[in-house]
Design a protein around this motif. Structure first.
Motif, PDB file in Angstrom:
ATOM      1  N   LEU A   1       5.242  -0.885  -2.244  1.00  0.00           N
ATOM      2  CA  LEU A   1       4.303  -0.319  -1.277  1.00  0.00           C
ATOM      3  C   LEU A   1       2.840  -0.690  -1.565  1.00  0.00           C
ATOM      4  N   SER A   2       2.472  -0.668  -2.853  1.00  0.00           N
ATOM      5  CA  SER A   2       1.096  -1.048  -3.196  1.00  0.00           C
ATOM      6  C   SER A   2       0.810  -2.483  -2.779  1.00  0.00           C
TER       7      SER A   2
ATOM      8  N   ILE B   1       0.182  -2.582   0.951  1.00  0.00           N
ATOM      9  CA  ILE B   1      -1.191  -2.145   1.257  1.00  0.00           C
ATOM     10  C   ILE B   1      -2.181  -3.235   0.877  1.00  0.00           C
TER      11      ILE B   1
ATOM     12  N   GLU C   1     -14.340  -4.511   2.566  1.00  0.00           N
ATOM     13  CA  GLU C   1     -14.858  -4.772   1.222  1.00  0.00           C
ATOM     14  C   GLU C   1     -14.130  -3.955   0.168  1.00  0.00           C
ATOM     15  N   SER C   2     -13.988  -2.652   0.437  1.00  0.00           N
ATOM     16  CA  SER C   2     -13.384  -1.815  -0.599  1.00  0.00           C
ATOM     17  C   SER C   2     -11.897  -2.122  -0.762  1.00  0.00           C
ATOM     18  N   MET C   3     -11.246  -2.573   0.317  1.00  0.00           N
ATOM     19  CA  MET C   3      -9.818  -2.888   0.190  1.00  0.00           C
ATOM     20  C   MET C   3      -9.570  -4.183  -0.573  1.00  0.00           C
ATOM     21  N   SER C   4     -10.634  -4.984  -0.744  1.00  0.00           N
ATOM     22  CA  SER C   4     -10.450  -6.230  -1.489  1.00  0.00           C
ATOM     23  C   SER C   4     -10.127  -5.958  -2.962  1.00  0.00           C
ATOM     24  N   VAL C   5     -10.311  -4.714  -3.382  1.00  0.00           N
ATOM     25  CA  VAL C   5     -10.012  -4.382  -4.774  1.00  0.00           C
ATOM     26  C   VAL C   5      -8.537  -4.032  -4.957  1.00  0.00           C
ATOM     27  N   ALA C   6      -7.822  -3.816  -3.823  1.00  0.00           N
ATOM     28  CA  ALA C   6      -6.472  -3.250  -3.872  1.00  0.00           C
ATOM     29  C   ALA C   6      -5.522  -3.957  -4.843  1.00  0.00           C
TER      30      ALA C   6
ATOM     31  N   TYR D   1      -6.126  -6.064  -7.265  1.00  0.00           N
ATOM     32  CA  TYR D   1      -6.598  -6.000  -8.657  1.00  0.00           C
ATOM     33  C   TYR D   1      -6.316  -4.619  -9.243  1.00  0.00           C
ATOM     34  N   ALA D   2      -6.578  -3.594  -8.430  1.00  0.00           N
ATOM     35  CA  ALA D   2      -6.302  -2.230  -8.888  1.00  0.00           C
ATOM     36  C   ALA D   2      -4.819  -2.080  -9.200  1.00  0.00           C
ATOM     37  N   MET D   3      -3.992  -2.715  -8.372  1.00  0.00           N
ATOM     38  CA  MET D   3      -2.555  -2.642  -8.618  1.00  0.00           C
ATOM     39  C   MET D   3      -2.200  -3.309  -9.950  1.00  0.00           C
ATOM     40  N   PHE D   4      -2.783  -4.485 -10.204  1.00  0.00           N
ATOM     41  CA  PHE D   4      -2.525  -5.173 -11.480  1.00  0.00           C
ATOM     42  C   PHE D   4      -2.932  -4.286 -12.656  1.00  0.00           C
ATOM     43  N   ILE D   5      -4.091  -3.636 -12.527  1.00  0.00           N
ATOM     44  CA  ILE D   5      -4.561  -2.750 -13.596  1.00  0.00           C
ATOM     45  C   ILE D   5      -3.615  -1.564 -13.747  1.00  0.00           C
ATOM     46  N   GLY D   6      -3.229  -0.987 -12.616  1.00  0.00           N
ATOM     47  CA  GLY D   6      -2.304   0.144 -12.638  1.00  0.00           C
ATOM     48  C   GLY D   6      -0.969  -0.217 -13.272  1.00  0.00           C
TER      49      GLY D   6
END
Lengths: 101, 243
Positions: free
Chosen positions: B21-22, B25, B165-170, B172-177
């Motif tokens: 799911l991530s 998104i 812009e803020s969704m462009s982090v999605a 990367y955030a998933m990789f970190i998570g």
């Protein structure tokens, strides 16, 4: 559809698919040497490091934007949040951030 | 008996969908923008969707658009795609060690869906990766990629600027998570990720290597260095780890 574009798409598809598929066929049932297995087991964590940096710093021109997003994700994940929460959380944090800066 | 097997693989599939799911998104803004850019590059909606269906590789699809704009020939575009995507060979080889026993034809089918993101989710899952789980992860990711590419072309606009812009982090955030929980459990993982990240930063910032090769080189270097150090230190470290 232009035939040139079609050939480009087919070509791109082939050269993308082949590296994805080959290892599953080549290394089937063959026991690799344990040192090599060790390296392959390390690959996911190393890949993630390389996928995150330096890419995350450049998602926007403002370097702090990426760093802020990275920090938010790191903290959320460190506190034990589920991956999807980490994702939604850092999107939210950055949306709020861009309202202020 | 057959029913038991199908119920199990069904629930594995569902777990895969949840885990993917991530990615779904994360692909949304990227695919949407790809569709929009493809339109401005002059690709028809059919060509755009077809590319997402057949290639299913974000970075190289973006690159092909900018090369088309520059008037680059088909051969060079295909060659560049190959270079950018060669890293998946390494990921498939690694994942192949972790997947459950399966017939070659099914493996050949799901191998199509190996991307940076689906690989990361599958490879960091606890224990063996079942075929059903992989198909679940890939189904969500692939659908999101294909549908949103088409959507971007058709509606011809992307998300509101701030959200875009803020969704462009999605991703990367998933990789970190994904990686942080493993880092908490093992120092080895910290070394692997940090060493690879450092190499990749050096290689790309100094422009010694293109992004595609840089990821391959940094991953391999880090994986090998850590393995060599661990082997040299012998069982000592491993025993410590097991405590």
């Amino acid at each position: 559809m232009k035939s040139e574009i079609l050939w480009m798409i087919v070509g791109m598809g082939l050269v993308t698919y082949i590296p994805r598929m080959l290892p599953f066929v080549l290394f089937k049932g063959k026991e690799l040497p344990s040192f090599l297995q060790g390296i392959l087991k390390n690959v996911p964590y190393a890949t993630l490091g390389a996928l995150i940096f330096p890419g995350i710093l450049f998602i926007q021109e403002d370097l702090w934007y990426g760093l802020f997003g990275a920090a938010a994700a790191f903290i959320a994940a460190f506190l034990g949040a589920n991956v999807i929460i980490v994702v939604i959380g850092s999107i939210t944090v950055l949306t709020v951030y861009s309202y202020f800066f | 008996m057959e029913e038991v097997v199908s119920v199990r693989s069904n629930s594995e599939f569902r777990k895969g969908i949840q885990a993917g799911l991530s990615i779904g998104i994360g692909y949304f803004p990227i695919a949407l923008t790809f569709g929009l850019l493809a339109k401005t590059t002059g690709l028809t909606v059919t060509e755009t969707v077809l590319m997402s269906i057949i290639v299913f590789a974000g970075a190289s699809q973006y690159i092909s658009l900018s090369l088309l704009t520059l008037g680059t020939g088909v051969f060079e575009i295909v060659l560049t795609t190959f270079i950018v995507n060669i890293r998946h060979f390494l990921m498939s080889a690694s994942l192949n060690e972790k997947v459950e026993e399966e017939g070659t034809s099914l493996k050949m089918l799901y191998s199509f869906g190996i991307t940076d993101e689906t690989f990361s989710v599958a490879a960091l899952k606890d224990g063996k990766v079942s075929t059903g789980f992989l198909f679940g992860v890939i189904t969500v990711s692939y659908s999101s990629w294909v549908i949103n590419s088409g959507l971007g072309h058709v509606i011809g606009a992307s998300l509101p600027q701030t959200l875009q812009e803020s969704m462009s982090v999605a991703l990367y955030a998933m990789f970190i998570g994904l990686v942080v929980p493993s880092m908490k459990k093992s120092v080895k993982v910290v070394f692997l990720a940090v060493i690879a990240a450092s190499f990749n930063t050096i290689f790309t910032m100094t422009e010694v290597l293109s992004t595609g090769w840089s990821i391959v080189a940094s991953t391999l270097l880090s994986a090998i260095i850590v393995e060599v150090v661990q082997t040299l230190r012998g069982r000592e470290g491993e025993q410590e780890h097991e405590k």
